[in-house]
Design a protein around this motif. Structure first.
Motif, mmCIF file in Angstrom:
data_model
loop_
_atom_site.group_PDB
_atom_site.id
_atom_site.type_symbol
_atom_site.label_atom_id
_atom_site.label_comp_id
_atom_site.label_asym_id
_atom_site.label_seq_id
_atom_site.Cartn_x
_atom_site.Cartn_y
_atom_site.Cartn_z
ATOM 1 N N ALA A 8 0.848 -1.189 0.000
ATOM 2 C CA ALA A 8 0.000 0.000 0.000
ATOM 3 C C ALA A 8 0.885 1.242 0.000
ATOM 4 O O ALA A 8 1.689 1.435 0.911
ATOM 5 C CB ALA A 8 -0.917 0.000 1.213
ATOM 6 N N TYR A 9 0.732 2.062 -1.033
ATOM 7 C CA TYR A 9 1.477 3.317 -1.137
ATOM 8 C C TYR A 9 0.564 4.471 -0.733
ATOM 9 O O TYR A 9 -0.530 4.631 -1.278
ATOM 10 C CB TYR A 9 1.963 3.544 -2.564
ATOM 11 C CG TYR A 9 3.041 2.595 -3.031
ATOM 12 C CD1 TYR A 9 4.385 2.924 -2.927
ATOM 13 C CD2 TYR A 9 2.707 1.361 -3.603
ATOM 14 C CE1 TYR A 9 5.377 2.046 -3.366
ATOM 15 C CE2 TYR A 9 3.684 0.487 -4.051
ATOM 16 C CZ TYR A 9 5.022 0.840 -3.924
ATOM 17 O OH TYR A 9 5.999 -0.018 -4.362
ATOM 18 N N GLU A 10 1.035 5.288 0.190
ATOM 19 C CA GLU A 10 0.243 6.414 0.660
ATOM 20 C C GLU A 10 0.128 7.487 -0.421
ATOM 21 O O GLU A 10 1.094 7.792 -1.123
ATOM 22 C CB GLU A 10 0.882 7.018 1.908
ATOM 23 C CG GLU A 10 0.049 8.102 2.556
ATOM 24 C CD GLU A 10 0.691 8.691 3.792
ATOM 25 O OE1 GLU A 10 -0.007 9.392 4.541
ATOM 26 O OE2 GLU A 10 1.910 8.454 4.000
ATOM 27 N N ARG A 11 -1.071 8.058 -0.547
ATOM 28 C CA ARG A 11 -1.297 9.154 -1.476
ATOM 29 C C ARG A 11 -1.253 10.482 -0.729
ATOM 30 O O ARG A 11 -1.229 10.527 0.500
ATOM 31 C CB ARG A 11 -2.658 9.010 -2.177
ATOM 32 C CG ARG A 11 -2.853 7.697 -2.881
ATOM 33 C CD ARG A 11 -3.991 7.710 -3.881
ATOM 34 N NE ARG A 11 -5.204 8.390 -3.434
ATOM 35 C CZ ARG A 11 -6.340 8.408 -4.145
ATOM 36 N NH1 ARG A 11 -6.399 7.782 -5.311
ATOM 37 N NH2 ARG A 11 -7.405 9.043 -3.702
ATOM 38 N N THR A 12 -1.259 11.570 -1.471
ATOM 39 C CA THR A 12 -1.199 12.886 -0.844
ATOM 40 C C THR A 12 -2.474 13.212 -0.076
ATOM 41 O O THR A 12 -2.458 14.071 0.810
ATOM 42 C CB THR A 12 -0.956 13.971 -1.908
ATOM 43 O OG1 THR A 12 -1.957 13.860 -2.936
ATOM 44 C CG2 THR A 12 0.425 13.812 -2.538
ATOM 45 N N GLY A 14 -3.972 11.032 1.844
ATOM 46 C CA GLY A 14 -4.048 10.142 3.000
ATOM 47 C C GLY A 14 -4.616 8.778 2.696
ATOM 48 O O GLY A 14 -4.575 7.888 3.556
ATOM 49 N N GLN A 15 -5.165 8.585 1.488
ATOM 50 C CA GLN A 15 -5.612 7.263 1.086
ATOM 51 C C GLN A 15 -4.442 6.511 0.442
ATOM 52 O O GLN A 15 -3.320 6.999 0.423
ATOM 53 C CB GLN A 15 -6.809 7.374 0.151
ATOM 54 C CG GLN A 15 -8.054 7.947 0.832
ATOM 55 C CD GLN A 15 -9.263 7.952 -0.083
ATOM 56 O OE1 GLN A 15 -9.176 8.326 -1.251
ATOM 57 N NE2 GLN A 15 -10.410 7.520 0.454
ATOM 58 N N ALA A 86 -5.974 -1.568 -6.930
ATOM 59 C CA ALA A 86 -7.070 -0.655 -6.588
ATOM 60 C C ALA A 86 -6.456 0.663 -6.129
ATOM 61 O O ALA A 86 -5.291 0.723 -5.741
ATOM 62 C CB ALA A 86 -7.951 -1.241 -5.490
ATOM 63 N N THR A 87 -7.253 1.717 -6.198
ATOM 64 C CA THR A 87 -6.792 3.034 -5.755
ATOM 65 C C THR A 87 -7.824 3.661 -4.828
ATOM 66 O O THR A 87 -8.985 3.243 -4.788
ATOM 67 C CB THR A 87 -6.557 3.972 -6.948
ATOM 68 O OG1 THR A 87 -7.805 4.150 -7.648
ATOM 69 C CG2 THR A 87 -5.519 3.415 -7.907
ATOM 70 N N GLY A 88 -7.383 4.669 -4.074
ATOM 71 C CA GLY A 88 -8.301 5.420 -3.225
ATOM 72 C C GLY A 88 -8.874 4.622 -2.070
ATOM 73 O O GLY A 88 -10.049 4.782 -1.713
ATOM 74 N N LEU A 89 -8.052 3.773 -1.462
ATOM 75 C CA LEU A 89 -8.501 2.948 -0.340
ATOM 76 C C LEU A 89 -7.915 3.454 0.978
ATOM 77 O O LEU A 89 -6.826 4.033 1.004
ATOM 78 C CB LEU A 89 -8.065 1.497 -0.535
ATOM 79 C CG LEU A 89 -8.576 0.757 -1.765
ATOM 80 C CD1 LEU A 89 -7.898 -0.596 -1.876
ATOM 81 C CD2 LEU A 89 -10.093 0.590 -1.696
ATOM 82 N N THR A 90 -8.627 3.196 2.067
ATOM 83 C CA THR A 90 -8.058 3.416 3.392
ATOM 84 C C THR A 90 -7.335 2.141 3.824
ATOM 85 O O THR A 90 -7.592 1.057 3.280
ATOM 86 C CB THR A 90 -9.146 3.747 4.421
ATOM 87 O OG1 THR A 90 -9.997 2.593 4.595
ATOM 88 C CG2 THR A 90 -9.974 4.942 3.979
ATOM 89 N N LEU A 91 -6.457 2.251 4.805
ATOM 90 C CA LEU A 91 -5.795 1.059 5.322
ATOM 91 C C LEU A 91 -6.809 0.092 5.924
ATOM 92 O O LEU A 91 -6.671 -1.130 5.800
ATOM 93 C CB LEU A 91 -4.747 1.440 6.367
ATOM 94 C CG LEU A 91 -3.435 2.016 5.840
ATOM 95 C CD1 LEU A 91 -2.494 2.323 7.004
ATOM 96 C CD2 LEU A 91 -2.761 1.054 4.863
#
Length: 220
Positions: A8-12, A14-15, A86-91
């Motif tokens: 999981a790579y963090e986005r700007t 926070g997702q 997938a994109t835009g997911l929370t941990l």
């Protein structure tokens, strides 16, 4: 078979974007192979395409736009698949709905500053440890444990996995003897695992209500 892992790579915002690695769980090696110079863990130390792709993913690029972005590129192989699952997911969403605790041997979380946290997955399913359990859920059914590190090598990782396998064997026997119900067996697994992990590692367990139940808050 591989040593499958999710990353999981963090986005700007926070997702996170979620990626797959077929061999990344082997000796938890991705912890030290993912870096700002090589975001997807390849041997290319000047991977401008990978840096730009990850930057665009961090800013919200969708998974279906990646194919066009990568088309025609002559790229070295990477340990982590550049195209996200997938994109835009929370941990919380990842560990509860995407992480398969039987088939994914490890989970890595990469911050925007490339701090990499490695988690070993521990599956709670008892179908191989009990004659009375026919099938156990694999997605969302387990725990994540960090490991201690010394000289870039995981310390006690194999020992913890061995202890957990022995614990599951005991719990399976107790289920077969009628000492435990499925519910009490799970609670016993969680409690004993937390005792074995202790306060030197972090233990995260998805729950039905709020996916992360933290058994220990100490950093590895």
């Amino acid at each position: 078979m591989g040593h499958r892992a999710l990353v999981a790579y963090e986005r700007t915002d926070g997702q996170y974007t979620l990626h797959y690695s077929h061999w990344g769980a082997a000796n938890l090696k991705l912890k030290h192979r993912i870096s700002a110079e090589s975001p997807f863990g390849g041997d290319d130390t000047d991977s401008k395409w990978a840096k730009q792709l990850l930057a665009e993913l961090a800013d919200g690029l969708e998974a279906d736009a990646v194919d066009g972005y990568l088309a025609g590129e002559d790229r070295p192989s990477t340990v982590v698949e550049p195209k996200p699952r997938a994109t835009g997911l929370t941990l919380d969403e990842i560990v509860a709905d995407h992480l398969d605790y039987l088939h994914h041997e490890a989970f890595f979380v990469v911050s925007t500053t490339f701090e990499v946290t490695a988690y070993r997955t521990l599956w709670f399913g008892l179908q191989y440890d009990s004659e009375t359990v026919e099938q156990g859920e694999t997605v969302g059914n387990g725990a994540l444990a960090t490991v201690r590190w010394y000289d870039c090598e995981p310390v006690g990782d194999g020992h913890l996995q061995g202890q957990f396998a022995a614990l599951k064997d005991v719990v399976g026997d107790m289920l077969d003897k009628g000492v435990f119900t499925p519910s009490t067996a799970r609670q016993y697994l969680k409690r004993k695992l937390a005792e074995r992990v202790g306060d030197r590692q972090e233990l995260l367990i998805p729950t039905g209500e709020s996916p992360f139940e933290t058994a220990s808050l100490s950093e590895p």
